[in-house]
Design a protein around this motif. Structure first.
Motif, PDB file in Angstrom:
ATOM      1  N   MET A   1      15.243  43.294 -17.910  1.00  0.00           N
ATOM      2  CA  MET A   1      15.229  43.649 -16.491  1.00  0.00           C
ATOM      3  C   MET A   1      14.905  42.446 -15.616  1.00  0.00           C
ATOM      4  O   MET A   1      15.357  42.365 -14.470  1.00  0.00           O
ATOM      5  N   LYS A   2      14.128  41.500 -16.147  1.00  0.00           N
ATOM      6  CA  LYS A   2      13.736  40.334 -15.365  1.00  0.00           C
ATOM      7  C   LYS A   2      14.878  39.340 -15.194  1.00  0.00           C
ATOM      8  O   LYS A   2      14.850  38.521 -14.272  1.00  0.00           O
TER       9      LYS A   2
ATOM     10  N   LEU B   1      30.321  37.258 -24.159  1.00  0.00           N
ATOM     11  CA  LEU B   1      30.553  38.218 -25.223  1.00  0.00           C
ATOM     12  C   LEU B   1      32.001  38.714 -25.190  1.00  0.00           C
ATOM     13  O   LEU B   1      32.650  38.818 -26.227  1.00  0.00           O
ATOM     14  N   LYS B   2      32.510  38.985 -24.012  1.00  0.00           N
ATOM     15  CA  LYS B   2      33.902  39.440 -23.882  1.00  0.00           C
ATOM     16  C   LYS B   2      34.863  38.364 -24.359  1.00  0.00           C
ATOM     17  O   LYS B   2      35.836  38.645 -25.057  1.00  0.00           O
TER      18      LYS B   2
ATOM     19  N   ARG C   1      22.978  38.074 -16.574  1.00  0.00           N
ATOM     20  CA  ARG C   1      23.512  39.192 -17.353  1.00  0.00           C
ATOM     21  C   ARG C   1      25.030  39.199 -17.331  1.00  0.00           C
ATOM     22  O   ARG C   1      25.679  39.442 -18.347  1.00  0.00           O
ATOM     23  N   LEU C   2      25.620  38.892 -16.168  1.00  0.00           N
ATOM     24  CA  LEU C   2      27.083  38.835 -16.081  1.00  0.00           C
ATOM     25  C   LEU C   2      27.639  37.707 -16.940  1.00  0.00           C
ATOM     26  O   LEU C   2      28.676  37.868 -17.596  1.00  0.00           O
TER      27      LEU C   2
END
Length: 76
Positions: free
Chosen positions: A54-55, A68-69, A61-62
């Motif tokens: 969350m931090k 990963l994608k 995160r994107l």
């Protein structure tokens, strides 16, 4: 089975019985405490990981999701 066999004949016998009862209770308490500790520590680690996630900023995160994608798309 005669009830007189269950009653200790002397104070020494009573002390031995009490000793073993205390030992059994202590062993059960230690096992219970260990199992509760394991259960609690797993919850704490899971909670800490959630807080760390969350931090992170939205951009981080994107970026991780994009990496990963790309890995999945390239097949590596």
């Amino acid at each position: 089975m005669d009830i007189s066999n269950l009653i200790p004949d002397s104070p020494n016998d009573f002390g031995a019985i009490l000793f073993w009862v205390v030992i059994v209770i202590l062993v059960i308490a230690v096992i219970t405490a260990y199992l509760l500790y394991r259960k609690t520590s797993k919850k704490v680690v899971k909670h800490v990981n959630t807080i760390d996630q969350m931090k992170k900023s939205k951009d981080e995160r994107l970026q991780e999701l994009t990496q990963l994608k790309n890995q999945v798309d390239t097949g590596s």
